[in-house]
Enzyme design. Structure first.
Site, short mmCIF file in Angstrom:
data_model
loop_
_atom_site.label_atom_id
_atom_site.label_comp_id
_atom_site.label_asym_id
_atom_site.label_seq_id
_atom_site.Cartn_x
_atom_site.Cartn_y
_atom_site.Cartn_z
N ASP A 1 -3.20 4.67 -2.26
CA ASP A 1 -4.29 5.24 -1.46
C ASP A 1 -4.72 6.60 -2.02
OD1 ASP A 1 -5.78 4.85 1.09
OD2 ASP A 1 -4.85 6.78 1.58
N HIS B 1 -11.41 -3.24 3.09
CA HIS B 1 -11.39 -2.86 4.51
C HIS B 1 -12.21 -1.60 4.80
CE1 HIS B 1 -8.51 -0.43 2.46
NE2 HIS B 1 -8.45 0.38 3.50
N ASP B 2 -12.70 -0.93 3.76
CA ASP B 2 -13.51 0.28 3.96
C ASP B 2 -15.00 0.04 3.70
OD1 ASP B 2 -11.27 1.86 4.48
OD2 ASP B 2 -10.99 2.35 2.36
N ASP C 1 0.85 -1.18 0.00
CA ASP C 1 0.00 0.00 0.00
C ASP C 1 0.89 1.24 0.00
OD1 ASP C 1 -2.43 1.56 0.48
OD2 ASP C 1 -3.23 -0.30 1.33
N GLU D 1 -6.45 3.97 -5.97
CA GLU D 1 -7.76 4.19 -5.36
C GLU D 1 -8.24 5.58 -5.74
OE1 GLU D 1 -9.92 4.04 -0.99
OE2 GLU D 1 -8.09 5.18 -1.29
C1 NOJ Z 1 -8.55 5.09 1.88
C2 NOJ Z 1 -8.21 3.94 2.75
O1 NOJ Z 1 -8.61 2.75 2.14
C3 NOJ Z 1 -8.88 4.19 4.07
O2 NOJ Z 1 -8.87 3.06 4.91
C4 NOJ Z 1 -8.23 5.39 4.70
O3 NOJ Z 1 -8.90 5.73 5.89
C5 NOJ Z 1 -8.25 6.60 3.76
N1 NOJ Z 1 -7.93 6.26 2.41
C6 NOJ Z 1 -7.27 7.63 4.22
O4 NOJ Z 1 -5.97 7.18 4.02
#
Ligand code: NOJ
Length: 555
Positions: free
Chosen positions: A199, A330-331, A98, A254
């Site tokens: 990210d 994970h989000d 990551d 992302e």
């Molecule tokens: C996206 C990540 O997947 C998430 O878990 C994180 O809180 C935010 N970006 C900030 O880095």
């Protein structure tokens, strides 16, 4: 087009904190991952992506990095990392790390120095602005609550943080920042890793002049105001030229709020930027009608909207770019709860149906730990059961401070959509602590672990695990699955998600019943068909039983 190795790949996402503890401190670690490589090999995945494992105060579970070249000691040492990488390669898999470079932790040395004064080596590493009439420089609201600006008396200035105050945004306009990022990337690539998940990479270029958001109090990202900024292409091209093009690796960026047209730009064959993006349209379909509540809601997704979101990407990127495919990470809450049905009567069937619907599309599929077990949401009912700062901050801001929603309603929203649904420790077996650790885990197990665990899944030939194994095998074996183009069937059908794929005269027909009812749909064509995959024992032709999903090949 020459085919790339990552177009044949299925990626498995590991949330290290919750995967496998090896030293019984209740926290997952790198040697724990090594222990489970045979399991992942059996599933058949090609690449592992690890959420951040770097030095961090863990305010946002590692998305706040204090040192990009150090491993957080609870996860292990650099020697443990080197061994993990070696073992992953020895098991025939690859590793994605990551890369979190929109922001650092406020504990990073760059920030610690930057905040001291306006003239030090790191003074311009972050986005500092003078107060405007004694207030914040603009009205931006941070993703994790409150203003996106925090005042630092030593400098007499505010710094920008699109997420938490402990996550200051880097100033990508500064060439020294970019060189520092290239240096970090080379450090890991030279160790032999196989790529990066980046990210919120479409937030690194901020809009000129940092203008106010049109609706104060709403997070500017949702308006696209801070996303896909004017210099993003330049930065990604520079990254590619200076770093990525020198290695045979893959990248996935992302990109909350990016549209297919943007993604073609970033992942296009001639763009020389990234290989694929994580788009958000299919996981952002049920926002609260009151914009001030953002994503917090408990309404189910409407199937035609879900189909529209995914089909749009399938069609737009065909032959022009490359899709990533995901239901979970994970989000996000667990997909079987969100898009299908986690009632024990239907859960296994529904989880297989979702897997089929996604894995038969064009792109690179991502499987999030536990998805291959059909894991469901945790269904928490109290705020003190949550760990995630986004969920906890949102509750306090929306219920206690702004009084926009009452407590019980907000708890329903959290149960539906909180990120913590995904973050419970991996259930390996039905023993105490589920084989995750001998100590009490850092975060409570999903209470279903005695029924839903890896050991039970591997022992059951009808489990979701083996269905995913077949899906992965089908992709590896079939150019039609990998490269076929996409043809939507009945976009307005609110019960069935069906589509065809075509490649060199062959056709694949995928039909999935998203309801608990028995339906009839006749999509078969005149040519002879072979059933290549199903989640029921026998085929009843035009009948689709509850959550039934079938894949036919016509050739
Ligand atoms: C996206 C990540 O997947 C998430 O878990 C994180 O809180 C935010 N970006 C900030 O880095």
């Amino acid at each position: 087009m020459t085919h790339k190795w990552w177009q044949n790949a299925v990626i498995y996402q590991i949330y290290p904190q919750s995967f496998q503890d090896s030293n019984n401190d209740g926290i997952g670690d790198l040697p724990g991952i090594v222990k489970r490589l045979p399991y992942l090999q059996k599933l058949g995945v090609d690449v592992l992506w690890l959420n951040p494992i770097y030095q961090s105060p863990l305010k946002d579970n590692g998305y706040d990095i204090a040192d990009y070249k150090k491993i957080l000691p609870v996860y292990g040492s650099m020697a443990d990392f080197d061994n993990l990488l070696k073992q992953i390669h020895a098991h025939g898999m690859k590793l994605l790390m990551d890369l979190v470079v929109n922001h650092t932790s406020d504990q990073h040395r760059w920030f610690q120095e930057s905040k001291q004064s306006k003239d030090n080596q790191y003074a311009d590493y972050y986005i500092w602005r003078d107060p405007v009439n004694g207030h914040e420089p603009n009205n931006w609201h941070a993703a994790f609550g409150g203003s996106a600006w925090t005042f630092v008396p030593e400098r007499g200035q505010y710094y920008l943080h699109l997420f938490a105050p402990g996550q200051p945004d880097l100033n990508w306009e500064n060439p020294a920042v970019r060189e520092s990022v290239w240096n970090i990337m080379r450090f890991w690539l030279d160790k032999g890793i196989d790529g990066f998940r980046m990210d919120v990479i479409n937030l690194i270029s901020k809009p000129a002049g940092l203008p106010d958001a049109p609706e104060p109090g709403t997070y500017p990202l949702t308006e696209g105001l801070v996303a896909d900024g004017p210099k993003l292409d330049d930065y990604l091209r520079e990254m590619n030229e200076k770093v990525l093009s020198h290695y045979d690796v893959m990248t996935v960026g992302e990109m909350p709020s990016s549209k297919p047209e943007d993604a073609i730009n970033y992942t296009g064959l001639n763009s020389h930027e990234l290989n694929m993006v994580f788009q958000f349209q299919h996981v952002a379909l049920e926002p609260n009608p009151d914009k001030r509540l953002g994503k917090w809601n408990d309404q189910p997704v409407k199937l035609p909207e879900l189909k529209k979101a995914l089909s749009r990407w399938q069609k737009a990127l065909d032959g022009k770019g490359w899709n990533s495919l995901y239901w979970n990470n994970h989000d996000q809450p667990r997909a079987v709860s969100r898009f299908a049905n986690d009632d024990p009567k239907y859960r296994v069937r529904a989880a297989k149906m979702l897997g089929t619907t996604l894995h038969m599309m064009q792109g690179t599929p991502f499987v999030f730990e536990g998805e291959e077990l059909g894991m469901a949401n945790v269904h928490y009912t109290h705020l003190d059961q949550y760990e995630d700062l986004e969920s906890i901050n949102a509750y306090h801001e929306l219920v206690d401070e702004k009084k926009l929603v009452d407590g019980p309603t907000m708890l329903k929203y959290l149960a539906n959509i909180s990120r913590d649904n995904a973050r419970t420790p991996m259930p390996w077996d039905d023993s105490q602590n589920a084989g995750f650790s001998d100590a009490t885990p850092w975060f409570a197990l999903n209470p279903t672990y005695q029924q839903i665990n890896a050991k039970a899944a591997v022992a059951d030939k009808d489990s979701v695990f083996y269905h995913y194994q077949k899906l992965i095998q089908l992709r590896h074996d079939s150019d039609l699955v990998k490269f076929g183009n996409y043809d939507e069937i009945d976009p307005d059908d609110a019960e069935v998600f069906a589509y065809r794929r075509h490649y060199q005269g062959d056709t694949l027909l995928v039909m999935s019943n998203f309801t608990d009812k028995t339906l009839t749909r006749n999509y078969r064509q005149a040519r002879a068909a072979k059933l290549v995959l199903s989640n029921y024992d026998n085929d009843q032709g035009v009948t689709l039983r509850p959550y039934e999903s079938k894949v036919y090949l016509f050739n």
